[in-house]
Design a protein around this motif. Structure first.
Motif, PDB file in Angstrom:
ATOM      1  N   ASN A  91      32.925  77.111  60.327  1.00 17.34           N
ATOM      2  CA  ASN A  91      33.919  78.200  60.257  1.00 17.34           C
ATOM      3  C   ASN A  91      34.190  78.844  61.609  1.00 17.34           C
ATOM      4  O   ASN A  91      34.381  80.056  61.700  1.00 17.34           O
ATOM      5  CB  ASN A  91      33.481  79.281  59.262  1.00 17.34           C
ATOM      6  N   LEU A  92      34.257  78.032  62.646  1.00 18.14           N
ATOM      7  CA  LEU A  92      34.701  78.582  63.933  1.00 18.14           C
ATOM      8  C   LEU A  92      36.184  78.905  63.812  1.00 18.14           C
ATOM      9  O   LEU A  92      36.887  78.362  62.965  1.00 18.14           O
ATOM     10  CB  LEU A  92      34.477  77.557  65.051  1.00 18.14           C
ATOM     11  N   PHE A  93      36.675  79.801  64.674  1.00 11.56           N
ATOM     12  CA  PHE A  93      38.087  80.158  64.649  1.00 11.56           C
ATOM     13  C   PHE A  93      38.847  79.131  65.487  1.00 11.56           C
ATOM     14  O   PHE A  93      38.719  79.115  66.712  1.00 11.56           O
ATOM     15  CB  PHE A  93      38.286  81.571  65.187  1.00 11.56           C
ATOM     16  N   PRO A  94      39.645  78.273  64.843  1.00 11.67           N
ATOM     17  CA  PRO A  94      40.208  77.126  65.560  1.00 11.67           C
ATOM     18  C   PRO A  94      41.248  77.505  66.613  1.00 11.67           C
ATOM     19  O   PRO A  94      41.515  76.716  67.515  1.00 11.67           O
ATOM     20  CB  PRO A  94      40.841  76.292  64.445  1.00 11.67           C
ATOM     21  N   HIS A  95      41.825  78.710  66.482  1.00  8.32           N
ATOM     22  CA  HIS A  95      42.887  79.078  67.425  1.00  8.32           C
ATOM     23  C   HIS A  95      42.327  79.718  68.689  1.00  8.32           C
ATOM     24  O   HIS A  95      43.083  80.068  69.588  1.00  8.32           O
ATOM     25  CB  HIS A  95      43.870  80.031  66.750  1.00  8.32           C
ATOM     26  N   SER A 139      38.066  72.226  68.034  1.00  8.41           N
ATOM     27  CA  SER A 139      38.411  70.866  67.610  1.00  8.41           C
ATOM     28  C   SER A 139      38.033  69.824  68.658  1.00  8.41           C
ATOM     29  O   SER A 139      38.038  68.638  68.367  1.00  8.41           O
ATOM     30  CB  SER A 139      39.904  70.788  67.307  1.00  8.41           C
TER      31      SER A 139
ATOM     32  N   GLN B 212      37.166  81.166  56.919  1.00  6.93           N
ATOM     33  CA  GLN B 212      37.593  81.926  58.100  1.00  6.93           C
ATOM     34  C   GLN B 212      37.412  83.424  57.870  1.00  6.93           C
ATOM     35  O   GLN B 212      36.897  84.132  58.714  1.00  6.93           O
ATOM     36  CB  GLN B 212      39.056  81.615  58.428  1.00  6.93           C
ATOM     37  N   GLN B 234      46.504  82.330  62.851  1.00 11.70           N
ATOM     38  CA  GLN B 234      46.531  80.949  62.371  1.00 11.70           C
ATOM     39  C   GLN B 234      47.645  80.740  61.362  1.00 11.70           C
ATOM     40  O   GLN B 234      48.334  79.717  61.374  1.00 11.70           O
ATOM     41  CB  GLN B 234      45.205  80.590  61.707  1.00 11.70           C
TER      42      GLN B 234
END
Ligand SMILES: Nc1ncnc2c1ncn2[C@@H]1O[C@H](COP(=O)(O)OP(=O)(O)OP(=O)(O)O)[C@@H](O)[C@H]1O
Ligand SMILES: [Mg+2]
Lengths: 245, 313
Positions: A91-95, A139, B212, B234
């Motif tokens: 659950n890392l923040f992908p942005h 990612s 999230q 997001q």
């Protein structure tokens, strides 16, 4: 730095009628490492998630460092900072970049300044062996690296307790060791840890006590040396026979 | 390769056949096509009369016309750059007389209509986005009041025709709050589009994995902080393409405000038909003008999406 967790008579029934926890009581001392094992659906995740109230309870309460989690009002967000959580799916923040993932909560929740947070984030990254990946996006990292970043992210809030929900279950086998090593380090520094895991080797080597859960109850709890030598024919014996093969 | 060109040829042929069919159909109703009338309503090069605002005597010196007031000699008026001078030196002119003409480009009513349509759409979008964001957040809220209010709004708007909403905004809301036509039109379009944007925002938020929010909350963030720093950034990325599509819908939907006498492209089209008696040409032209706007926009959006996809780490 470390604090204890006291789970008092917690029961949890989901809206669909599933009784996930049935009157669970458990006391974890400051600096103790507690591993939780048990078959799928036995309520391990639910128990862990009641500790920081990601899951509400139907009855009972959890005390974190002596303070009630489930009756907390406005101070819940402050209390939650005392318990870092690491998830199976990272659950890392992908942005956000790795560094921004780690600094976000200290900056926004605690209002710290970048000058104090950034060195701390960098030293946490160094500690989990990813000192040079601060500007990568999640990612671009392997699962094992992502999970180590997730641990660093939780530690950046300087928690008293760390909750791990099957932190290595989503990893390729060759990635598991690195994550477990970080967790071992943390344990040796005296962090209070509740770890749901299928890694029996880790439980045996690191845990102070091991809990066996079944059907929403704590079936058995013991130090590792006793835990892994159960009475033959007991449910724990059958379970260990299955997972250890 | 060859067969590809063959099918392109088939495509062109079918289009040509359609065009011929339209032409043939128009022959059967004895209609004279007068395409030459249309361009003037888009842009026209024409003479504009310039009139005196004084009563006085004309003085002409190297092409420049000065009017010297007779009641008050200090009052003078100067006309330069005239393409045609219609008075002579020493003439006595009255207030309102034509002094000369100047020719130039004039924007026609259809172009004005296009500009009004764009104005309406952009203004409405500007209001629709915050309305939609708020309602979208309400839709996913755990607070029953916020959730039900948002749901009621969305259902009401999506369950009634836009035309009826425009009438309600103009005749009821507009009268009660004494809004101008333009304000009522923009408000109706904004409230209408806001409901669709709310659904886009809701879908965007719901497309973000539950983990999230949980990760953010476990770090001690409040719901609002988690929304603002983790979920919405997001979700917004994912809502940009449908949001852009909504803008295109808005441009087309805006044609309905012509019923409350806002001179948008559609209303301009109707007016031009009345003065030219060339409905076929005018409506085809109006359609083409909408198409240029929407096709241009979707081209821009496609490019934007490609760039977004490339920057997606
Ligand atoms: N959100 C939910 N709604 C309804 N039932 C749920 C929900 N979450 C969990 N359960 C049910 O509660 C029980 C306990 O689930 P839990 O996830 O705690 O098990 P677990 O021991 O962590 O299992 P696993 O090893 O598969 O992760 C299961 O029967 C599960 O189906
Ligand atoms: Mg689980």
């Amino acid at each position: 730095m470390s604090a204890g967790v006291e789970i008092r008579n917690v029961s949890k029934q989901f809206g669909n009628g599933v009784q996930a926890l049935d009157d669970v009581s458990l006391s974890v001392a400051a600096g103790e490492v507690l591993c939780i094992v048990g078959p799928s659906g036995s309520g391990k995740s639910t128990l862990l998630r009641t500790v920081n109230r990601l899951e509400t309870v139907t009855a009972g309460d959890v005390l974190l460092d002596g303070e009630s989690i489930h009756t907390a009002g406005r101070q819940l967000n402050a209390l939650r900072q005392k318990a870092g959580m690491v998830f199976q799916q990272f659950n890392l923040f992908p942005h956000l970049t790795v560094l921004d993932n780690i600094t976000l909560a200290p900056l926004k929740v605690r209002g710290e300044s970048m000058t104090t947070v950034k060195p701390r984030a960098q030293s946490l990254l160094d500690r989990v062996g990813l000192g040079d990946r601060g500007n990568s996006f999640p990612s671009q990292l392997s699962g094992g690296q992502q999970q180590r970043v997730a641990i660093a992210r939780a530690l950046a809030m300087q928690p008293d307790v760390m909750l791990f929900d099957e932190p290595t279950s989503a990893l390729d086998p060759e990635m598991v060791g690195g994550v477990l090593d970080v967790m071992k380090d943390l344990a040796s520094e005296g962090m209070t840890m509740l770890v749901v895991t299928h890694e029996m080797g880790f439980a045996r080597a690191v845990a102070d006590r091991v809990v066996f859960m079944e059907s929403g109850r704590i079936e058995h709890i013991a130090e590792p040396e006793n835990f892994f030598e159960p009475a033959s024919g007991s449910r724990l014996d059958l379970f260990l026979g299955q997972v250890l093969r | 390769m060859n067969s590809r060109w063959f099918w392109h040829g088939v495509y062109a042929l079918v289009l040509l056949a359609l065009a011929l069919a339209i032409y043939a159909a128009s022959r059967t109703v004895d209609y004279t096509w007068r395409w030459d009338r249309v361009p003037d309503y888009i842009v026209a090069y024409e003479d504009v009369d310039l009139r005196s605002t004084l009563t006085g005597i004309v003085e002409i010196s190297d092409g420049q016309v000065d009017i010297i007031g007779t009641q008050d000699a200090a009052a003078t008026e100067t006309f330069g750059d005239l393409d045609e001078v219609l008075v002579e030196d020493g003439d006595y002119v009255f207030d309102g007389d034509v002094i000369g003409t100047r020719s130039g480009w004039r924007i026609g009513p259809l172009t004005w209509g296009l500009v009004v349509t764009l104005q309406l759409s952009i203004l409405a979008l500007l209001f629709a986005v915050p309305i939609g964001l708020l309602a979208g957040l309400g839709r996913v809220s755990t607070n029953p009041a916020a959730r039900n209010l948002a749901a009621t709004y969305v259902e009401l708007i999506r369950g009634t025709p836009l035309l009826v909403q425009i009438f309600i905004f103009y005749f009821f809301v507009g009268t009660v709050l004494s809004l101008s036509r333009m304000t009522a039109g923009v408000a109706a379009l904004a409230v209408f589009t806001g409901a669709y944007i709310a659904e886009i925002v809701r879908a965007g938020i719901e497309s973000i994995p539950k983990g999230q929010m949980e990760a953010a909350r476990s770090l001690g963030m409040s719901y609002g902080q988690a929304m603002r720093h983790v979920i919405l950034p997001q979700a917004m990325r994912r809502t940009l393409p449908p949001m852009a599509g909504q803008l295109i819908n808005l441009i087309k939907d805006s044609s309905l405000v012509s019923v409350i006498a806002i001179t948008d492209l559609t209303k301009a089209g109707r007016e031009v038909v009345n003065s030219t008696f060339s409905p076929f040409e005018v409506w085809f032209t109006v359609a083409a003008m909408y198409l240029v706007l929407t096709a241009g926009l979707s081209l821009l959006i496609r490019r934007f999406e490609l760039r977004l996809a490339r920057s997606d780490g």
